[in-house]
Design an enzyme around this catalytic site. Structure first.
Site, PDB file in Angstrom:
ATOM      1  N   HIS A 106     -64.151 -25.249   4.097  1.00  0.00           N
ATOM      2  CA  HIS A 106     -64.550 -24.896   5.457  1.00  0.00           C
ATOM      3  C   HIS A 106     -63.379 -24.958   6.428  1.00  0.00           C
ATOM      4  CE1 HIS A 106     -68.200 -26.489   3.411  1.00  0.00           C
ATOM      5  NE2 HIS A 106     -68.682 -25.347   3.867  1.00  0.00           N
ATOM      6  N   LEU A 111     -76.405 -14.505  -1.433  1.00  0.00           N
ATOM      7  CA  LEU A 111     -75.195 -15.303  -1.306  1.00  0.00           C
ATOM      8  C   LEU A 111     -74.168 -14.799  -2.319  1.00  0.00           C
ATOM      9  CD1 LEU A 111     -75.232 -19.153  -0.806  1.00  0.00           C
ATOM     10  CD2 LEU A 111     -73.346 -17.976  -1.921  1.00  0.00           C
ATOM     11  N   TYR A 162     -64.296 -18.421   1.206  1.00  0.00           N
ATOM     12  CA  TYR A 162     -65.258 -17.656   0.418  1.00  0.00           C
ATOM     13  C   TYR A 162     -64.794 -16.217   0.182  1.00  0.00           C
ATOM     14  CZ  TYR A 162     -68.488 -21.432   1.804  1.00  0.00           C
ATOM     15  OH  TYR A 162     -69.085 -22.640   2.038  1.00  0.00           O
TER      16      TYR A 162
END
Length: 755
Positions: free
Chosen positions: A547, A474, A502
């Protein structure tokens, strides 16, 4: 070791430190009165117990002198505006040992104090001239073989030195990625452009070792080793004890890395060729034979300051400077030459002065060479594009047998299926691309067995195996670093960044590294890739800022990058074909921005209408770069320009507007966000009576600003217009999210204002 026991003479205190270091060398050689051994033969050890032979020492010494005199030349000629870079390698010349003990086919990612390394690596191929090539780079000449005059970089296509810019430590992830790719390529049967037992070399300073980007590479290397996956990278930490003016605590690098699980630690004295050579040799051989990440802690020093603009005397005491200058590795090399009997004082001094003359002569010649003097030449390698070849490659469909094998039968081919939604069509397109290009890889977080958070990559690993579709740790920085590594050895990576939010902490891997490589290497090197990023807003029941990120500006600001954003399934398939062709043909870096909220969208106007389902395009169909889609062509009363989620919203709003105002509306889907097709935008504005720009990005620095600029600069700014955009805020959770992004009612209200 200190070889100048006495403090610098008072008469020299007014000189700059470069002059002092220059004088130090000559005075040290003249004053030397040590014991001299019998002259060694070429193959004999230079000193008893040394792994370095006399011929090797002589050549390394010559490389050190080339590096030093390039530094001195740069300091002198910078004030005459003949040289444009003064970050030197003085004190780091011992890195020439690393070059000598590795191959010219070992990809090298070097930091800026690599003059010794480069001078020595130039020996690996006949007919190459480290002095002239370097002088051309210092002078920013068009004839610079590394960058074509665009930057002072250490780089060479034939020597496999990939040019680096000055972003601190940003090259470590792609160096590790290249090491991983060498081994992965072998497992896949990919024909590597370098020998199968190659290693990658990555040098950096002790201060840079603390950078987050460096730490992510060390962690990923250890993570790889922990799983017993080979990753033959030689991390070379050139420890000079200081970063610009910030000192590294004594012993920090050794204590930090000596016992780090997953990194095999070696140390060597880079100030003493005779003493350090054997230790460097052991580190290199260990890396090559074990295929494990290896950390070489190379002791260096830094003399003459960080750069020509760094006047150390203003912040370091004269006593400290003298002590540092006494550790100059060239003084130790001169002592070895004299002590071993290999050279006399006159021979050492003559070699020193002859090297100086050669460097200044090369600099004079480089100054006479042409410079970049027009914009077209400057940007020529930034974004190469050969439309006809890209189109032909995108439409190439000569892999029908492999398609049948992948999809199962003629009846199961996606173009023979009913219309499907965006996520399914992206998945079909990825299966197609993997069938077409055997060197394609897809990797990221959760993309393998799970098939991604939204199942977009479902079935890919089962169809093509875990060597081509796999999960990573990750770490977005390392995902993009690994992508560059695979691209460096000739493969086609399709990394996934799970959410647009991200991407931002790893942005420099694209901005500073991947997208800049063609520019700074004069299109000699490329690292083609298609980065898939799920993003934008309008998810229901899930989200918040991380998100539902609509910060497209972070992508639009990267020179040379291509960004495509489909709003429907058939567009996604044809766009992906073009992006992969663009990578294969022109070596380009692109982003495929996938609107999450449209992944599963089936209906357009009302529940059950299936209006947003599309047929899968046949494999010989592709989308031209920059080509938009027009709904309601010829309708001029109102033109709505949008992309992504804004397209179906605008189509629904257009129905309401027509019923309310009687206007026939045209909805324009940009599809390509970087670069914007300004001519296409102006063509749509030319006949419009009114304009609406629907941009789900933020009010400041959104795509809509680029659209309006194109319209205004095209002379159509007098049209009545409204911009419907998001608010300059982070996205909140739940229903509040829809308060900060445009909705259908906002589009209708904007049309009301135009009325």
């Amino acid at each position: 070791m200190s070889v100048l026991p006495n403090p610098i003479p008072a008469r020299m205190k007014g000189l700059n430190r470069a002059e002092i270091c220059d004088v130090n060398f000559s005075e040290f050689v003249k004053a030397w009165n040590g014991r001299t051994e019998a002259r060694p033969a070429a193959g004999e050890a230079i000193l008893d117990g040394s792994a370095l032979d006399a011929r090797g020492f002589r050549e390394l010494f010559e490389s050190q002198l080339v590096s030093r005199h390039l530094d001195l030349m740069a300091r002198v000629l910078r004030v005459q505006n003949k040289v444009f870079y003064t970050i030197g390698s003085s004190g780091h010349e011992g890195n020439a040992m690393v070059a000598r003990l590795t191959r010219h086919t070992d990809p090298a990612f070097l930091h800026y104090r690599s003059g010794g390394f480069m001078a020595e690596r130039f020996r690996k191929l006949p007919g190459m001239d480290p002095v002239m090539d370097s002088a051309l780079s210092f002078a920013a000449s068009k004839d610079d073989p590394a960058s074509g005059g665009r930057h002072k970089v250490w780089g060479s296509k034939p020597l496999w030195v990939l040019p680096q810019t000055s972003t601190i430590a940003s090259h470590l992830p792609k160096a590790l990625g290249t090491a991983v790719a060498i081994e992965a390529g072998k497992r896949l049967g990919h024909a590597l452009p370098i020998p199968d037992d190659s290693i990658t070399i990555c040098s950096f300073g002790d201060a840079s070792a603390n950078h987050a980007t460096a730490q992510t590479a060390f962690n990923a290397a250890a993570w790889t080793a922990y799983q017993k996956l080979p990753a033959p990278v030689l991390f070379v930490c050139e420890d000079n004890g200081i970063g610009i003016s910030v000192k590294t605590p004594g012993g920090w690098i050794g204590n930090r890395f000596r016992n780090m699980d997953g990194l095999d630690y070696f140390t060597a004295d880079g100030l003493d060729l005779a003493a350090g050579y054997g230790d460097v040799q052991r580190a290199v051989e260990h890396c090559r034979t074990t295929r494990r990440p290896t950390f070489l802690h190379l002791k260096t020093t830094r003399i003459m300051g960080h750069a020509g603009t760094d006047f150390e005397i203003e912040w370091r005491s004269i006593e400290e400077l003298c002590a540092v200058e006494a550790t100059d590795p060239l003084l130790r090399s001169a002592a070895i030459a004299l002590e071993s009997g290999l050279m006399s004082k006159d021979e050492v001094l003559d070699l020193y002065e002859q090297t100086r003359k050669k460097c200044f002569a090369a600099a004079d010649e480089a100054d006479r060479r042409p410079k970049l003097d027009n914009l077209a030449d400057v940007i020529a390698p930034l974004a190469p594009y050969t439309p006809a070849k890209v189109a032909a490659e995108a439409k190439r469909a000569d892999y029908a047998p492999r398609r049948l094998e992948v999809f199962g039968s003629e009846a199961k081919l996606p173009e023979n299926q009913p219309p499907r939604h965006l996520a399914i069509q992206i998945n079909n397109a990825l299966h197609d691309i993997f069938a077409k290009y055997p060197d394609t890889l897809l990797f990221g977080e959760d993309v393998a067995q799970k098939g991604g958070v939204y199942t977009v990559t479902k079935g890919l690993q089962k169809a093509f195996g875990p060597r081509r579709v796999f999960n990573t740790l990750l770490d977005e920085t390392m995902i993009l670093g690994m992508a560059q590594g695979f691209a460096n050895v000739g493969m086609l990576p399709i990394p996934e960044i799970q959410y647009l939010a991200y991407f931002h902490n790893a942005c420099d891997q694209i901005r500073g590294e991947a997208a800049s490589l063609q520019f700074f290497s004069n299109n000699q090197y490329a690292n083609p890739m298609v980065v898939r990023i799920a993003g934008l807003g309008y998810q229901r029941g899930f989200g918040g800022h991380f998100h539902n990120d609509n910060s497209i500006t972070a992508l639009r600001d990267i020179p040379g990058l291509v960004v495509g954003c489909p709003s429907r399934g058939d567009d996604a398939a044809t766009m992906l074909r073009t992006l992969t062709a663009l990578a294969k043909v022109d070596g380009r870096v692109s982003v495929f921005l996938e609107p999450i909220a449209l992944y599963m969208t089936k209906d357009l106007y009302e529940a059950g209408d299936g209006g947003w389902l599309t047929n899968y395009p046949k494999p010989d169909e592709a989308m031209t770069l920059g080509e938009g889609r027009i709904y309601g062509e010829g309708n001029d009363d109102l033109v709505i320009v949008s992309y992504g989620n804004g397209v179906p919203m605008s189509l629904r709003a257009a129905r309401t507007i027509e019923a309310k105002h009687g206007w026939k509306a045209r909805v324009v889907d940009l599809r390509w966000l970087v670069p914007l097709n300004e001519e296409f935008i102006r063509e749509q504005a030319r006949s419009a009576k009114r304009l609406l720009i629907v941009d789900e990005g933020r009010h400041s620095a959104g795509v809509g600003e680029g659209v309006l600029t194109a319209i205004a600069e095209g002379g159509y700014g007098a049209r009545p217009f409204q911009r419907v955009v998001g608010v300059d805020t982070y996205t909140p959770l739940a229903g509040a999210a829809f308060l900060v992004i445009p909705g259908e009612d906002d589009i209708v209200a904007a049309a009301d204002r135009l009325a």
